[in-house]
Design an enzyme around this catalytic site. Structure first.
Site, short mmCIF file in Angstrom:
data_model
loop_
_atom_site.label_atom_id
_atom_site.label_comp_id
_atom_site.label_asym_id
_atom_site.label_seq_id
_atom_site.Cartn_x
_atom_site.Cartn_y
_atom_site.Cartn_z
CG ASP A 9 9.03 -14.21 11.10
OD1 ASP A 9 9.21 -13.12 10.52
OD2 ASP A 9 8.90 -15.30 10.50
CG ASP B 123 5.42 -15.00 4.63
OD1 ASP B 123 4.91 -16.13 4.74
OD2 ASP B 123 5.51 -14.42 3.55
#
Length: 263
Positions: free
Chosen positions: A11, A13
């Site tokens: 992932d 952010d």
């Protein structure tokens, strides 16, 4: 330490950065993966940016990244449609990343009588957009939503995400969309296919129990939760209750993640 790592789905952010600021150790994590030759991809629900844009954003923060290492919900949505109906006519409610992804998959972008309505974040969305989308879908077009995020952070506060626009189209048309992005499995399955591995051999790394970890579980991957963003020690148990899932591993920071991965 996790042995025999076949591939990582990372992932962005909240895991590697916050906005435009790198989370401490993200650069060392990526350089460590490269030095150990551990396959990985950056996997994001963001449908507006192209892979080149995402890679440039990471590189500007000091995290080495290349366009071919980025998987977005737009890429996965375009691939989903192309595999179902090669060369299909699609109407797009979205931004550059979604338009480019559909073009690259050989889909025919139209402004009337589409076979598919594919929708992502669209900051030019209007009442007319809603009307046209609802009419196309009630007329038989399939409805594909890149990602279900209801709200997104911006420089001046939270703003509605693709999921909020999708909810309006669903309410108007009475048709639920096929959702591609996290927490659904399609984006993770697309990413593992890009790496050429089985989902059970992939490890999903993320900070959000509702999206990253739930998507990993739904796709049959192993999961590592980093307490660097949305999920914290204080809200972890509540998130477990909300989602009904638990990560396989939990790391307080990226230094612990590096130790876990042996990089």
């Amino acid at each position: 330490m996790i042995d025999n790592i076949q591939g990582l789905l990372l992932d962005l952010d909240g895991t590697l950065f916050h906005g435009g600021i790198m989370i401490p150790g993200a650069d060392k994590l990526i350089s460590g993966l490269r030095s150990k030759r551990i396959p990985f991809l950056f996997v994001t629900n963001n449908s507006s940016r192209t892979p080149a844009n995402v890679a440039a954003h990471l590189s500007a923060m000091g995290i080495e990244a290349h366009e071919q290492e980025v998987c977005t919900s737009s890429l996965a949505a375009a691939r989903y449609i192309a595999e179902e109906s090669p060369g299909a006519a699609v109407a797009i409610l979205g931004e550059e990343g979604l338009h480019r992804a559909c073009e690259e998959e050989g889909l025919q972008i139209v402004t009337d009588s589409p076979q598919y309505v594919v929708q992502g974040i669209d900051r030019s969305f209007t009442y007319d957009s809603l009307t046209r989308a609802a009419r196309w879908i009630t007329g038989g077009a399939a409805f594909v939503l890149t990602n279900p995020d209801l709200m997104l952070p911006s420089d001046d506060g939270m703003m509605p995400g693709a999921g909020t626009l999708g909810a309006a189209i669903e309410a108007a048309s009475g048709v639920k969309p096929v959702i591609i992005g996290k927490p659904h499995r399609h984006l993770m399955n697309y990413a593992t296919s890009r790496l050429g591995i089985d989902p059970k051999d992939a490890i999903v790394v993320g900070d959000n129990m509702r999206t990253d970890i739930a998507a990993g579980v739904n796709a049959g991957c192993r999961t590592v939760l980093t307490l660097t963003g949305v999920t914290t020690k204080d809200n972890l148990e509540q998130y477990k209750e909300w989602t009904g899932v638990s990560p396989d591993f939990i790391c307080n920071n990226l230094a612990e993640l590096r130790n876990l991965l042996g990089v």
